[in-house]
Design a protein around this motif. Sequence first.
Motif, short mmCIF file in Angstrom:
data_model
loop_
_atom_site.label_atom_id
_atom_site.label_comp_id
_atom_site.label_asym_id
_atom_site.label_seq_id
_atom_site.Cartn_x
_atom_site.Cartn_y
_atom_site.Cartn_z
N VAL A 1 0.83 -1.19 -0.05
CA VAL A 1 0.15 0.08 -0.02
C VAL A 1 0.79 1.41 0.06
CG1 VAL A 1 -0.14 0.02 2.50
CG2 VAL A 1 -2.05 0.91 1.02
N ALA B 1 0.57 6.11 -3.12
CA ALA B 1 0.47 7.39 -3.27
C ALA B 1 1.90 7.82 -3.80
CB ALA B 1 0.25 8.01 -2.09
N LEU C 1 -2.28 11.37 -3.62
CA LEU C 1 -3.19 10.04 -3.42
C LEU C 1 -3.50 9.03 -4.66
CD1 LEU C 1 -5.81 10.61 -0.74
CD2 LEU C 1 -3.48 9.65 -0.43
N GLN D 1 -7.27 5.36 -3.69
CA GLN D 1 -7.04 5.89 -2.36
C GLN D 1 -8.19 7.21 -1.91
OE1 GLN D 1 -2.65 6.54 -2.39
NE2 GLN D 1 -2.59 4.89 -0.80
N ASP E 1 -11.33 7.42 0.42
CA ASP E 1 -11.32 8.63 1.39
C ASP E 1 -12.59 9.39 1.18
OD1 ASP E 1 -10.77 10.49 3.30
OD2 ASP E 1 -9.98 11.78 1.90
N GLN E 2 -12.95 9.63 -0.12
CA GLN E 2 -13.99 10.35 -0.30
C GLN E 2 -15.54 9.84 -0.08
OE1 GLN E 2 -14.13 13.58 -1.24
NE2 GLN E 2 -12.20 13.60 -1.10
N HIS E 3 -15.53 8.29 -0.30
CA HIS E 3 -16.67 7.36 -0.09
C HIS E 3 -16.85 7.02 1.43
CE1 HIS E 3 -18.43 6.94 -4.24
NE2 HIS E 3 -17.20 7.33 -4.40
N GLY E 4 -15.72 7.30 2.21
CA GLY E 4 -15.94 7.01 3.63
C GLY E 4 -15.68 5.16 3.56
N ALA F 1 -13.23 3.62 4.20
CA ALA F 1 -12.36 3.29 5.31
C ALA F 1 -12.92 3.54 6.65
CB ALA F 1 -10.84 3.55 5.31
N THR G 1 -8.06 -1.84 5.06
CA THR G 1 -8.00 -1.09 3.83
C THR G 1 -6.74 -1.25 3.09
OG1 THR G 1 -9.37 0.48 5.06
CG2 THR G 1 -8.16 1.37 2.87
N PRO G 2 -5.74 -1.45 3.73
CA PRO G 2 -4.40 -1.54 2.73
C PRO G 2 -4.63 -2.79 1.95
CG PRO G 2 -3.65 -0.79 4.78
CD PRO G 2 -5.28 -1.30 4.98
N LEU H 1 -7.39 -2.24 -0.85
CA LEU H 1 -6.80 -1.42 -1.84
C LEU H 1 -6.09 -2.21 -2.87
CD1 LEU H 1 -6.02 1.86 0.01
CD2 LEU H 1 -7.45 1.78 -1.85
#
Lengths: 166, 776, 337
Positions: free
Chosen positions: A76, A80, A85, A89, A93-96, A98, A104-105, A108
């Motif tokens: 992971v 970035a 990002l 990633q 973050d934007q969708h919530g 995590a 998450t890692p 992803l």
Amino acid sequence: MKTLVSLDVNGRTYEIAVSPELTLLEALRYELGLTGSKQGCDKGDCGACTVLVDDRPTLACLTLAVAVQGRKVRTVESLAQANVLHPLQDAFDQHGAAQCGFCTPGILMSAVSLLEQGGDAPDRLSIKKALSGNLCRCTGYTKIIDAVEDVAANTSSPGPPGHTGS
Amino acid sequence: MPASKIHTVKQTLHVIGQRTPKIDGPTKVTGEALYTDDMRLPGMLYCKIARSPHPHARIRSIDASAALAIEGVHAVITGKDLPVPYGILGWSRDEHALCLDKARHVGDAVAAVAAESEALAVRAVDALVIEYEVLPPVLSIDDAKTLVDEPVNGRARSGNVLKRVELEFGDLKGEFAKSDKIFEADYFFHGTTHAAIEPHCAIAKVDGASRLTVWSSTQVPHYLHRELALVLGLEESRIRVVQPNLGGAFGGKSEPFDLEFCVAKLALITGHPVKCLYTREEVFYSHRGRHPMRMHFETGVDAEGKLTAVRSKIEMDGGAYASFGVVTTYYSGQLMTAPYALPAYAFDSTRYYTNKPACGPKRGHGTVQPRFAFEVQLDEIAHDLHIDPIELRRRNFIGDFTETINGQRITSNGFLECLAAVEKASDWKARRSSLPAGVGLGVAGSMYISGTNYPIYPNDMPQSGVQAQIDRSGRVTLFSGASDIGQGSNSMLASIACEELGVDRRDVVVVSSDTDLCPVDLGAYSSRVTFMAGNACVDACRHLRTQILEVLRSEWHIDEPLDIFAGEVRTKDGKHRLPVKEAFRLAEARLGSLGSMGWYNTPKLGGEYKGGSIGASPAYSFTAHVAEVEVDRETGLVDVKRVWIAHDCGRALNPMTVEGQMEGSAYMGFAETLFEEHAVDARGLHLGPNLLDYRLPTPLDTPDFEAHIVETFDPEGPYGAKEAGEGPLHSVIPAIANAIFHATGARLRELPFTPAKVLAALRATSIPERLPPLEP
Amino acid sequence: MLPLPPFAYHRPRDLEEAVALLSELGPDAKLIAGGTDLLPNMKHGLLAPKHLIALDAISDLDRVEVLDDGSLSIGALTRLSDLAVHPTIRVLIPVLAEAAAEVASPQIRNMGTIGGNVCLDTRCVYYNQTQFWRSALGFCLKKDGDTCHVVKGGKQCVAACVGDTVPALIVLGAAARVLGPEGMRAVPLEALYTTPGSDHLKLARNEVIVRFEVPRPGERLRSGFFKLRLRRSIDFSSFSIAAALRLDGRTIQDLKLAAVALNSKPRVLNAEKLGVLGQDLTKEVMSHIGEQFQRRATPLDNINVDSQWRKEVIAVLVRRLLERVSAVGAQTASVSS
Ligand SMILES: Cc1cc2nc3c(=O)[nH]c(=O)nc-3n(C[C@H](O)[C@H](O)[C@H](O)COP(=O)(O)OP(=O)(O)OC[C@H]3O[C@@H](n4cnc5c(N)ncnc54)[C@H](O)[C@@H]3O)c2cc1C
Ligand code: SF4
Ligand code: FES
Ligand code: FES
């Protein structure tokens, strides 16, 4: 007995002395300080330790560090670039997607591999299949799948880095 | 006790109510966020715990000489080194970090070692010679009643009973007598566990000044702090507890565990930092998950389906230790008195000790089980009376701003809106009567607390404190003892600071769950954090806001109200405006350094009887679920196709995280309905303490969840907010049960719904004609 | 963490070297392919080989080829994820692609090999547990103990053969090409397995499976696979069944069924044994075959899914597989290799 191995992780070569019984997950987390990859079961049941070995999602807890010599490992920490990002990633973050972030890692890395396969944008079922070796206890997966779907629909897949001819 | 503070809702909100990514989102997606096991200290030793292979056994002797002889092994400790008992509830301190006299379940901690590597520590544990005298194990509720000669735990009231609660409200006899019909049945809820993906981990370090620091994956740093002091015999002021990022908890990390005491003691003995990381198997043994409950429910109704009286008798298989069990015993009855009006109600709940891993508070503590039973019983009533199950629930709605039969104060109540939302979203009316056989829709409802006014140790101090500080860079730093366990409480606090002080999210730093740095918050349990820490944060930020606006009014020589948002302080007409960062500097110049403390305590709540305050919450959340299932009639396999969730969370401070809680809750309930079972066999052995045998649904098994937020603006919650983290779990389970009935005519009252059970139930059912559509 | 016991790691460059190492190092040596079975078992203390001999540096062991005679050769190191998507396999012998696709999880299919799957240790709820758990149980016949907890009083281990590709290879009539000190030999897959579950592979300690040979499937072969499991991923089989079928019109010319997740040997039945050779494959016949198979298959409590229920649903599952396999047309397209 320890042997000197050379590991190619995230494009960087590490020379470390390891015992054959050291797993790739232990090597990453405890020898190289790359603690992004997580351990949830240490025996193949949860997917938290998923990394890419030669571009394929692989469980680091069931991989020997000595066995990845000559192979490319991506974790992971590679996603970035210069603090920007990766689209996945950003979408997580934007969708919530995590919540506690522990799965998450690994998720992803499974998702990165799916998108790198190119072709048509995967539908929700294909996304679920690609992530079916990763457990998440927090989200119910809804927002994770939303995030991957979002990126799949909005980016042309570049293929894995270092691969030419697209 | 200081009076509670009620925050009135501001007119316009700029940040609150927006879908906002979490402040720790970026570090979580990059893998930078540090969890306890990601930390490594110089000279660190590794601790492993030796565990009892017997469910019930007296410890005869422990010989550590061979273990200590291994090079690299620094210390071995046993129960004698940590003889002070502890327990999350002060009145049931019934466990020891390492068993003193006897082991009470397979996996009970008996000794601990510290060695220079984890592999060495494992070897040292294997080298310990522990002699046991095996005792007859108590492995079921029935055992607990009969095998009383050698009780599991000396703290039992009598025999193996930890606690029995019998309460009755209203004229039960009279109401039953008035009933047109009385429904009665037995229900069973099995044991399930939290299974957070991060296994428990703790690290302890003693510094040169003899101060002990413990980093732990705990969701209750404050209680851990207190219990460490108690057990180690150290002053609280010499101990610091830090909770790093936490990889999920769900109630599974809400009390102290053996590993925290062991690493602390071993660090004190050896002078080295010491880490202990549970294996997945140890996580299963530490458990504190859902209590298996045998439940009998009796419900009276009139001909219109109005409830007259409800009576339950509940027996719980509690495992080896009390945990929160006294509270669980109360919750199993006290939290059933809404969203439906009950003219009369009684419950009789008993929690037994058994030789199994201790049960405790799993998401929806104590109420998920009776809620399942009662909501299935309501479905049976609706079916029998030919009333649409949603309509039956509507008819019995208790209302808002009212009181329950057991004396709980209900404030805002959006249950009817929740029912309407799932009814509409699932196209209930049309589809209920037109789905093909084998496919069904089921509904259920529930309520839950937003924290309770009952602190775990009796005291009159605030339940939560937040300190806000503004520095000259224009940054706001919040200090909060609350635990962000993935639910996003730090982001919630940041949003409040942004709302109140007009700063950008990037300019808010939240320092949390560090007992050296943060004012106390009691912890992430009972769905209390948004309500209590949120209110404390509003309190802290409002002080500053008021002060800063006052400075500007005097600076601008005006009297009118000012607003702060989007980085500016301004008058309504926009004539005067100033960037907040400058406003902060100006205020600091006028008033001195800027900071403030905020706090929250609940008002006095609850009925005037013993136990009347347990389960009394400043606000209750409400939920309705509709589930759609397809049942394979030849195999009994159940496929949950979709779940609609509607939840009254007061105001959704951040709809994105509220939805996340709703989806995650529904997932967890769905999972325990069909997949998971924390079972212990007749030998006292856990049947598969690993994530392969204990099946958490994968993405491919999980239905699509559709979250519908219902807002009701609670007068006491921060900006009107109530909880969203536990309530939305409850009713998904009975909704699935009721959907299976609708699909097949098979009434399932015993969880989990394994295909074997479903198939057996299908065989025992003569599939009824689909009922004709009902008038609304 | 579940630390691995220590071992020496060898990475031979060719097969001969691997066989020589196996012979030289004796019973303390073990082959490792993907390691997805071996390593969890070692972490559980089920075995502690002093030497691991990795096969991954040996070239050409992961090839899939269609030979001139129409038969297929599948290298033992072919990864399950590659098998699952291999175009030739999907068209000619879908049963194998389907079986490979149902193993474990995507990551494990990327790591696990078909050779490892065929040699997968037998599984049992009382065996695939940690050292601590088994000590609490008092161990069992298969490892460190003297009783069987599945068959009370049983003298023989009945742990389950559960490799998902095994029934697929059996119904295809595949054979394993095995290299040992004496040279190469061919073992029909069906003959590879035996009892007891504690020693269920008829393979010498110093033998290596090199590849699998699948006879020419021919145009009329229809095949398919079904796996019963409670979770759709990360779950071993509760009952896996493979079918290969040749029809002449509707008449059964040839039918072979094989199942695993019963005991230490796969259960194999053909048209003759089922008494349906030459019959029309009607709905009734399919049900009849299902019932016949059910009668002769005995799920045990070695798997943590209710064995009585598994027994009950076998007839339905077999019937449904036959319905599916007979409904799709036999493959006729010519596939280039
Ligand atoms: C969580 C989890 C879930 C799983 N689910 C499934 C499932 O659903 N279905 C299933 O079938 N399996 C499952 N497995 C088991 C395993 O992953 C697969 O069977 C896989 O195919 C094994 O292949 P491998 O290459 O990893 O074997 P390895 O672990 O490398 O080897 C397994 C055994 O085979 C021997 N071996 C390997 N290659 C050869 C060879 N060429 N010649 C001779 N001996 C050899 C090894 O010495 C070892 O004894 C699961 C495993 C895990 C961890
Ligand atoms: S079948 Fe019996 S002997 Fe074999 S592994 Fe299971 S319990 Fe042990
Ligand atoms: S830690 Fe590797 S799969 Fe769980
Ligand atoms: S976000 Fe917590 S496990 Fe997935």
